[in-house]
Design a protein around this motif. Structure first.
Motif: not given
Length: 192
Positions: A66-67, A81-83, A127-132, A150-154
């Motif tokens: 995730v980093d 993100i794609t990487g 937490a993963w959703v938040g990082q994305l 909406d970034p949180d929804l995406v």
């Protein structure tokens, strides 16, 4: 180099056993046997298999790449993100698409009989959703993702896309289709 602790050996063994055989299909004896530990020693380190499963979920999440979502060497957040998902696909391919995602497996395996574990896994997902979502926000600032999304929804949709694809990959073991589904799905969620 210090010798790994017996507790760490049990966690490492449980991670593999839960991933390969599921939570319900894995007993304490199998875990301690894989760890090379006496069965009775398990309870010196964990109150229950459920407590161990929560530690395993955290260990699995900590090993995620995730980093990459914050990698300053990659200037465009959309490329991060794609990487990131490319690396996740490579990891799934590394286990021949056989076991799916451990987090998704734990969530499903524990939802009814071990709600404490399922709730803990849900916090790992959050937490993963938040990082994305943070990476999506940056991609919006850079003009690569529409600001009306909406970034949180995406972020939640990206996690759900991944978990669904990993589950189906586990069932069908078709890496080519899984790659297409994830790659196209990520692109569509980010740029429409």
């Amino acid at each position: 180099m210090p010798k790994p602790s017996l507790r760490d050996a049990i966690v490492d063994a449980a991670l593999v056993e839960f991933h390969q055989h599921g939570y319900a299909g894995t007993g304490v004896a199998a875990i301690t046997g894989s760890a090379g530990a006496p069965k009775g020693s398990f309870y010196n380190h964990f109150r229950s298999k459920a407590d161990l499963a929560m530690v395993v979920a955290d260990r699995f999440a900590a090993a995620s790449p995730v980093d990459l979502l914050q990698d300053q060497a990659v200037p465009r957040a959309i490329d991060r993100i794609t990487g990131y998902f490319d690396v996740m696909l490579d990891r799934l391919a590394g286990i021949d698409f056989r076991y799916g995602c451990l987090l998704g497996n734990l969530a499903v395996d524990t939802a009814t009989d071990e709600p404490t574990v399922a709730a803990h896994v849900d916090t790992v997902f959050a937490a993963w959703v938040g990082q994305l979502a943070a990476a999506v926000r940056l991609a919006q600032e850079q003009g690569d993702v529409d600001r009306d999304r909406d970034p949180d929804l995406v972020g939640a949709q990206l996690v759900d896309l991944w978990e669904g694809a990993a589950l189906r990959a586990k069932a069908r073991r078709d890496g080519a289709l899984t790659r297409r589904v994830v790659t196209d799905g990520v692109r569509r969620l980010l740029v429409g």
